[in-house]
Write a protein that holds these residues in place. Structure first.
Motif, mmCIF file in Angstrom:
data_model
loop_
_atom_site.group_PDB
_atom_site.id
_atom_site.type_symbol
_atom_site.label_atom_id
_atom_site.label_comp_id
_atom_site.label_asym_id
_atom_site.label_seq_id
_atom_site.Cartn_x
_atom_site.Cartn_y
_atom_site.Cartn_z
ATOM 1 N N GLN A 140 1.814 -5.890 3.595
ATOM 2 C CA GLN A 140 0.751 -6.495 4.412
ATOM 3 C C GLN A 140 0.616 -7.966 4.049
ATOM 4 O O GLN A 140 0.668 -8.346 2.883
ATOM 5 C CB GLN A 140 -0.569 -5.774 4.177
ATOM 6 N N PHE B 26 0.555 -5.835 9.140
ATOM 7 C CA PHE B 26 1.240 -4.803 8.370
ATOM 8 C C PHE B 26 2.694 -4.698 8.816
ATOM 9 O O PHE B 26 3.018 -4.881 9.987
ATOM 10 C CB PHE B 26 0.584 -3.436 8.571
ATOM 11 N N PRO C 49 6.024 -2.097 9.287
ATOM 12 C CA PRO C 49 6.107 -0.762 9.898
ATOM 13 C C PRO C 49 6.192 0.381 8.902
ATOM 14 O O PRO C 49 6.024 1.538 9.292
ATOM 15 C CB PRO C 49 7.372 -0.843 10.741
ATOM 16 N N TYR D 194 3.626 0.480 2.827
ATOM 17 C CA TYR D 194 3.456 -0.614 3.779
ATOM 18 C C TYR D 194 3.260 -1.948 3.045
ATOM 19 O O TYR D 194 2.515 -2.006 2.070
ATOM 20 C CB TYR D 194 2.218 -0.386 4.653
ATOM 21 N N GLN E 99 0.706 5.328 1.182
ATOM 22 C CA GLN E 99 -0.053 6.294 1.951
ATOM 23 C C GLN E 99 0.625 7.652 1.921
ATOM 24 O O GLN E 99 1.801 7.771 2.261
ATOM 25 C CB GLN E 99 -0.246 5.852 3.404
ATOM 26 N N LEU F 100 -4.236 0.644 -2.164
ATOM 27 C CA LEU F 100 -3.684 -0.643 -2.579
ATOM 28 C C LEU F 100 -2.903 -0.475 -3.874
ATOM 29 O O LEU F 100 -3.406 0.066 -4.856
ATOM 30 C CB LEU F 100 -4.813 -1.660 -2.780
ATOM 31 N N TYR G 148 0.843 -1.189 0.000
ATOM 32 C CA TYR G 148 0.000 0.000 0.000
ATOM 33 C C TYR G 148 0.881 1.242 0.000
ATOM 34 O O TYR G 148 1.985 1.239 0.533
ATOM 35 C CB TYR G 148 -0.894 0.036 1.246
ATOM 36 N N PRO H 113 -4.618 4.792 3.095
ATOM 37 C CA PRO H 113 -3.742 3.978 2.244
ATOM 38 C C PRO H 113 -4.437 3.644 0.924
ATOM 39 O O PRO H 113 -5.662 3.652 0.829
ATOM 40 C CB PRO H 113 -3.521 2.711 3.078
#
Lengths: 108, 117
Positions: A90, A99, A101, A88, A39, A47, A37, A45
């Motif tokens: 996931q 997730f 960090p 991120y 953000q 995808l 993702y 966020p």
């Protein structure tokens, strides 16, 4: 329990360069269940990649994903100004979502 | 266009309760599992809870088990999160997210929950 580690924490690059982001799992995971993702500040966020290497709808082809086992990579080719953000990884297993960090890609 | 709109976020004291709502549109709500994901200020993403299509099965991250309850009203296309026994560690932006298989393919803009002692 699977733990995801992302490196580096921060990546300083210039527009036009290539960003290589790493996501490492604490144990072997299914590549079918690994997503990425993006953000941006003040936004939810978005995808980018699912199933390790499939781009989500509308995601440009400069974003690519690869990997297997415990090591996964998100590559952003030819960085555009709008690509500077936090990324991120996931993972999903048995109705639990985990997730990493995050890696911040900042303008050098 | 798929849209998710959270509401109900506010400032609450420790030990208090709050219910978040998420109104969905642009897709057949009852055909998808739904989740809540939160993000503490300046921190990363944390999955909170998942509810199946019919609402018959729910899942929670360990830190909210027994305190939070996820539910849905498919006739109204609304997702809920009832939060009880709130602590400062629950302060976060709470995102409603549509689950597609094993990923979140649509997100709301979030609702801010601030827990004050």
């Amino acid at each position: 329990e699977v733990v995801l580690t992302q490196s580096p924490g921060t990546l300083s690059l210039s527009p036009g360069e290539t960003a290589t982001l790493s996501c490492r799992a604490s144990q072997i995971v299914s590549s079918s269940f690994l997503a990425w993702y993006q953000q941006k500040p003040g936004q939810p966020p978005r995808l980018l990649i699912y199933g390790t290497s499939s781009r989500a709808t509308g995601i440009p082809d400069r974003f690519s994903g690869s990997g297997s086992g415990t090591d996964f990579t998100l590559t952003i080719s030819r960085l555009e100004p709008e690509d500077f953000a936090v990324y991120y990884c996931q993972h999903y297993i048995s109705a639990v979502f985990i997730f990493g960090p995050g890696t911040k890609v900042e303008i050098k | 266009e798929e849209q998710l709109l959270e509401s109900g976020g506010t400032l609450v004291q420790t030990g208090g309760s709050l219910r978040l709502s998420c109104a969905a549109s642009g897709f057949i709500f009852g055909h998808f599992a739904m989740s809540w994901v939160r993000q503490a200020p300046g921190k990363g993403l944390e999955w909170v809870s998942l509810i199946t299509l019919s609402g018959g099965t729910t899942y929670y991250t360990d830190s909210v088990k027994g305190r939070f309850t996820i539910s849905r009203d498919n006739s109204k296309s609304i997702l809920y999160l009832q939060m009880n026994g709130l602590g400062v560690e629950d302060s976060a932006v709470y995102y409603c997210a549509k689950v597609l298989s094993n990923r979140f393919d649509s997100w709301g803009r979030g609702a801010l929950v601030a827990v004050s002692s």
